[in-house]
Design a protein around this motif. Structure first.
Motif, short mmCIF file in Angstrom:
data_model
loop_
_atom_site.label_atom_id
_atom_site.label_comp_id
_atom_site.label_asym_id
_atom_site.label_seq_id
_atom_site.Cartn_x
_atom_site.Cartn_y
_atom_site.Cartn_z
N ALA A 182 0.63 -1.59 0.15
CA ALA A 182 0.03 -0.07 -0.46
C ALA A 182 0.66 1.13 0.08
CB ALA A 182 -0.81 0.02 1.22
N LEU A 184 1.84 2.98 2.59
CA LEU A 184 1.79 3.72 3.54
C LEU A 184 2.54 4.03 4.89
CD1 LEU A 184 -1.45 1.94 4.91
CD2 LEU A 184 -1.42 3.93 3.11
N GLN A 188 0.03 6.39 9.02
CA GLN A 188 -1.11 6.22 8.63
C GLN A 188 -1.53 4.19 8.97
OE1 GLN A 188 0.61 6.98 4.39
NE2 GLN A 188 -0.79 8.86 3.51
N ARG A 189 -0.45 3.69 8.80
CA ARG A 189 -0.72 2.43 9.61
C ARG A 189 -1.59 2.24 11.07
NH1 ARG A 189 0.79 -1.32 5.41
NH2 ARG A 189 2.33 -0.93 4.30
N GLU A 190 -0.98 3.37 11.82
CA GLU A 190 -1.46 3.23 12.41
C GLU A 190 -2.99 3.78 12.47
OE1 GLU A 190 -0.53 5.07 17.00
OE2 GLU A 190 0.68 5.67 15.48
N ARG A 191 -3.13 3.96 12.11
CA ARG A 191 -4.53 5.22 12.44
C ARG A 191 -6.29 3.78 11.57
NH1 ARG A 191 -2.04 10.01 10.37
NH2 ARG A 191 -2.62 9.64 8.81
N GLU A 192 -4.96 3.46 10.33
CA GLU A 192 -5.75 2.20 10.19
C GLU A 192 -6.33 1.63 10.32
OE1 GLU A 192 -3.98 -1.08 6.88
OE2 GLU A 192 -5.04 1.15 5.50
N ASN A 193 -4.81 0.83 11.23
CA ASN A 193 -5.54 -0.52 12.45
C ASN A 193 -6.22 0.10 13.82
OD1 ASN A 193 -3.85 -1.87 11.05
ND2 ASN A 193 -1.55 -1.55 12.42
N ALA A 195 -8.73 1.56 12.96
CA ALA A 195 -10.05 1.94 12.61
C ALA A 195 -10.60 0.16 12.69
CB ALA A 195 -10.31 2.42 11.60
N LYS A 196 -9.68 -0.14 12.24
CA LYS A 196 -9.88 -1.80 11.95
C LYS A 196 -10.09 -2.41 13.71
CE LYS A 196 -7.36 -2.93 8.62
NZ LYS A 196 -6.34 -4.09 7.65
#
Length: 205
Positions: A182, A184, A188-193, A195-196
């Motif tokens: 991706a 990222l 960004q990965r931290e925010r994505e995790n 959110a998941k």
């Protein structure tokens, strides 16, 4: 240094075990992308372990072994100091004996004993002076040579570390390119995790 290399080996073996455990995870059979990522990780960790072993071997040859040889000199130096101390005691004892006869009345028997004491003292004094001179000559040289002896080992240690970390940079750069589909950033990965995780909590509720 020995503890450091042992810790390096333990760290490297642990990293290989982690990648091996992940690679054998059932998820690898279910998800093609995950399997490819774990394959890349497993390969990278094995390469890291191999280069780490090379580094440890190099450090052992150029740092640990030379310093073992250097430290092995100390027992013989300590023994030489003890022999010199014993020779000094023998010298003092016989010198005192000579002085005692020199203070006595100069009779025939006393002069004979004085001559015998001086003859007994002469080789003992020579032995002490030889041992003393050897230490006075060699000890300063040994002391002043310590930096010259250690410097090549220190340089070899730095070179081994530079070679190892250069290889690690290459290995992990390649690994990042392989698994970072991706592109990222860490944030960004931290925010994505996050959110998941939030979604999974809501789904569980």
């Amino acid at each position: 240094m020995k503890k450091s290399t042992e810790a390096d080996i333990a760290m490297s073996k642990a990293a290989v075990k982690i990648s091996g455990d992940l690679f054998s995870n059932p998820l690898c059979e279910q998800d093609q992308a995950f399997r490819e990522s774990m394959t890349a990780l497993d390969t990278a960790m094995k390469r890291m372990d191999s280069f780490n072993q090379e580094k440890v071997n190099q450090i052992s040859k150029t740092v640990i072994d030379p310093l073992k040889k250097y430290s092995s000199v100390f027992p013989s130096l300590n023994m030489a100091v003890k022999r010199r101390e014993q020779a000094l005691q023998d010298y003092k004892r016989l010198q005192s004996k000579v002085e005692k006869y020199e203070e006595k009345e100069k009779t025939g028997p006393t002069m004979v004993k004085l001559h015998q004491a001086r003859e007994e003292l002469r080789p003992v004094r020579e032995d002490f002076e030889a041992k003393n001179k050897q230490l006075l000559d060699e000890m300063p040289n040994f002391y002043h040579s310590r930096i010259d002896y250690f410097q090549p080992s220190f340089e070899a240690l730095i070179r081994a570390q530079v070679a190892y970390f250069s290889e690690m940079h290459n290995i992990f750069s390649e690994l990042t390119d392989q698994i970072d589909q991706a592109g990222l950033t860490d944030e960004q990965r931290e925010r994505e995790n996050e959110a998941k995780r939030a979604l999974s909590i809501v789904a569980d509720d």
